[in-house]
Design a protein around this motif. Structure first.
Motif, PDB file in Angstrom:
ATOM      1  N   VAL A  74       1.001  -1.062  -0.152  1.00  0.00           N
ATOM      2  CA  VAL A  74       0.097  -0.023   0.095  1.00  0.00           C
ATOM      3  C   VAL A  74       0.986   1.078  -0.023  1.00  0.00           C
ATOM      4  CG1 VAL A  74      -1.551   1.318   1.176  1.00  0.00           C
ATOM      5  CG2 VAL A  74      -2.053  -1.241   1.293  1.00  0.00           C
ATOM      6  N   GLY A  75       0.688   2.255  -0.958  1.00  0.00           N
ATOM      7  CA  GLY A  75       1.106   3.594  -0.931  1.00  0.00           C
ATOM      8  C   GLY A  75       2.314   3.411  -1.928  1.00  0.00           C
ATOM      9  N   LYS A  76       2.661   2.409  -2.684  1.00  0.00           N
ATOM     10  CA  LYS A  76       3.904   2.131  -3.777  1.00  0.00           C
ATOM     11  C   LYS A  76       3.303   2.527  -5.139  1.00  0.00           C
ATOM     12  CE  LYS A  76       7.615  -0.172  -1.562  1.00  0.00           C
ATOM     13  NZ  LYS A  76       8.590  -1.164  -1.541  1.00  0.00           N
ATOM     14  N   ASP A  77       3.868   2.890  -5.970  1.00  0.00           N
ATOM     15  CA  ASP A  77       3.658   3.106  -7.251  1.00  0.00           C
ATOM     16  C   ASP A  77       3.176   1.793  -7.735  1.00  0.00           C
ATOM     17  OD1 ASP A  77       5.132   5.409  -6.945  1.00  0.00           O
ATOM     18  OD2 ASP A  77       6.445   5.179  -8.476  1.00  0.00           O
ATOM     19  N   ALA A  78       1.790   1.557  -8.601  1.00  0.00           N
ATOM     20  CA  ALA A  78       1.186   0.633  -9.091  1.00  0.00           C
ATOM     21  C   ALA A  78       2.105   0.139 -10.300  1.00  0.00           C
ATOM     22  CB  ALA A  78      -0.315   0.892  -9.246  1.00  0.00           C
ATOM     23  N   ASP A  79       3.153  -0.237 -10.158  1.00  0.00           N
ATOM     24  CA  ASP A  79       4.032  -0.804 -11.221  1.00  0.00           C
ATOM     25  C   ASP A  79       4.015  -2.408 -10.865  1.00  0.00           C
ATOM     26  OD1 ASP A  79       4.593   1.684 -12.054  1.00  0.00           O
ATOM     27  OD2 ASP A  79       6.654   1.441 -11.409  1.00  0.00           O
ATOM     28  N   ILE A  80       3.265  -3.211 -12.022  1.00  0.00           N
ATOM     29  CA  ILE A  80       2.838  -4.445 -11.489  1.00  0.00           C
ATOM     30  C   ILE A  80       2.764  -5.426 -12.805  1.00  0.00           C
ATOM     31  CG2 ILE A  80       0.887  -5.928 -10.964  1.00  0.00           C
ATOM     32  CD1 ILE A  80      -0.109  -3.594  -8.994  1.00  0.00           C
ATOM     33  N   VAL A  81       3.174  -6.713 -12.645  1.00  0.00           N
ATOM     34  CA  VAL A  81       3.059  -7.377 -13.784  1.00  0.00           C
ATOM     35  C   VAL A  81       2.361  -8.494 -13.754  1.00  0.00           C
ATOM     36  CG1 VAL A  81       4.489  -8.673 -15.537  1.00  0.00           C
ATOM     37  CG2 VAL A  81       5.707  -6.523 -14.449  1.00  0.00           C
ATOM     38  N   ILE A  82       1.662  -9.148 -14.574  1.00  0.00           N
ATOM     39  CA  ILE A  82       0.685 -10.455 -14.622  1.00  0.00           C
ATOM     40  C   ILE A  82       1.264 -11.152 -15.661  1.00  0.00           C
ATOM     41  CG2 ILE A  82      -1.590 -11.288 -14.904  1.00  0.00           C
ATOM     42  CD1 ILE A  82      -2.618  -8.427 -14.500  1.00  0.00           C
ATOM     43  N   PHE A  83       1.458 -12.434 -15.204  1.00  0.00           N
ATOM     44  CA  PHE A  83       2.231 -13.538 -15.726  1.00  0.00           C
ATOM     45  C   PHE A  83       1.242 -14.889 -15.700  1.00  0.00           C
ATOM     46  CE2 PHE A  83       5.969 -11.447 -14.055  1.00  0.00           C
ATOM     47  CZ  PHE A  83       6.870 -11.492 -15.026  1.00  0.00           C
TER      48      PHE A  83
END
Length: 384
Positions: free
Chosen positions: A351-360
């Protein structure tokens, strides 16, 4: 609001959710867990059966500055063995298709460094893989000062019959930079507020002074026994440093793990160099032992030397040698975030971090056929 629902989530924050959900608002992660509150008008990505990690961070790259195949050299100002005054920021083509290749491979942030033609190459910046321009993409400049030992600067200046032709010369060039900056800082301190007594402004020495004040580390291209030179000089001047490439680290476990100023090891690339001498021992399995000894370890592409998608395959080698997939994923996410000084923003799903996300589809580092399905940067779906 964007929601990723019912995924297996490797948070890189000491927690794995088997069926977790992530809520993203205004580019930030606002909720993560197995019981979250979802707005009725949220855009939902059904990730059942899929795997989610934080965005991959490449802690040593040159994409945007060397073209696709090293045909350009905008990150190598090889006119002087020391160019601490220059910044990689100004050598990066943010429109380069290599950034697209990066985010389609799950790399959401890269530490973009000058090349290794010079002993002192210039400042390094941290850049997101997607954005409107460099101001939009760059999250911090500088994060380090690039230096290089070994065959690269020798190869450039030795051919010109100029210093440094030898490893002796390289070590002395680095020491001279620090000694000059120390004297520069001393004169500034003695002058206090009297501008007439201050030394002439020198941008290069100002940048080296940042290292001496321990504001940023030196980012050192080095392999084999050149790493010991880095350790010795860093101890002499009490500066923080990273070991970049670090091939042959398995010969120096004690020395590396006991180095008090070491920020981390950025290993790689693996699977591209197998030549005699300093490039002849590509021992990526050393990261398992270094990790056990408490050394912060990450993996690089050295892009465009290796294409971005190969970073996951390199991490998979660690699993093949006995590391858990979670440890290997951490070396792609939270570890490099810490090494480049950006773990307050990126590197883990919290929570609070940049929403840099990868879905594999598949577990990266474990499944050889794992594929990136979706990449999200700053809460925006940039690849699907």
């Amino acid at each position: 609001m964007l929601v990723i629902k019912d995924a297996k989530i490797y948070t890189s924050a000491n927690k794995i959710y088997e069926k977790g959900t992530i809520v993203i608002e205004n580019g930030k992660i606002t909720q993560v867990g197995e019981e979250v509150t979802i707005s009725e008008n949220a855009k939902v990505i059904d990730a059942k059966g899929l795997v989610v990690t934080a965005g991959i961070i490449d802690a040593h790259s040159h994409i945007g500055g060397f073209g696709r195949t090293m045909e350009e050299q905008d990150l190598n100002e090889m006119t002087n063995h020391s160019t601490p005054e220059i910044e990689s920021y100004y050598g990066i083509d943010f429109t380069s298709p290599m950034f697209t290749r990066a985010y389609t491979a799950g790399i959401t942030t890269s530490a973009l460094a000058p090349g290794s033609g010079n002993v002192v190459g210039g400042l390094v910046c941290a850049v997101k893989s997607y954005g409107k321009n460099m101001d939009d993409m760059c999250i911090e400049n500088p994060i380090a000062l690039k230096m290089a030992l070994g065959g690269n600067p020798k190869g450039v200046y030795g051919k010109r019959n100029q210093m440094p032709m030898t490893r002796m010369g390289i070590a002395q060039v680095i020491r001279e930079n620090f000694l000059k900056a120390q004297e520069y800082m001393k004169k500034q301190e003695q002058a206090k507020d009297d501008n007439t007594k201050k030394p002439p402004y020198n941008q290069g020495l100002e940048n080296v002074a940042r290292v001496l004040r321990r504001e940023i580390p030196i980012k050192v291209h080095c392999e084999q026994f050149d790493m010991l030179t880095t350790l010795k000089i860093a101890e002499e001047f009490n500066v923080k440093f990273t070991l970049d490439h670090a091939w042959g680290s398995s010969d120096f476990y004690d020395e590396i793990s006991s180095a008090k100023n070491l920020v981390g090891v950025i290993f790689g690339p693996a699977g591209v160099y197998l030549t005699p001498g300093e490039c002849g021992k590509v021992d990526i399995e050393c990261l398992i032992e270094l990790n056990k000894r408490g050394v912060l370890c990450s993996i690089m592409t050295d892009g465009p030397i290796l294409n971005p998608d190969v970073i996951i395959q390199q991490a998979g080698e660690l699993v093949r040698f006995g590391a858990s997939e979670e440890i290997a994923i951490n070396m792609l996410t939270i570890n490099p975030a810490k090494i480049i000084g950006q773990s307050h923003r990126i590197g883990s799903i919290e929570v609070g971090k940049d929403a840099d996300i990868v879905i594999f589809k598949g577990i990266p580092t474990l499944d050889t056929n794992a594929k990136v399905v979706t990449t999200i940067i700053n809460g925006e779906v940039v690849y699907q």
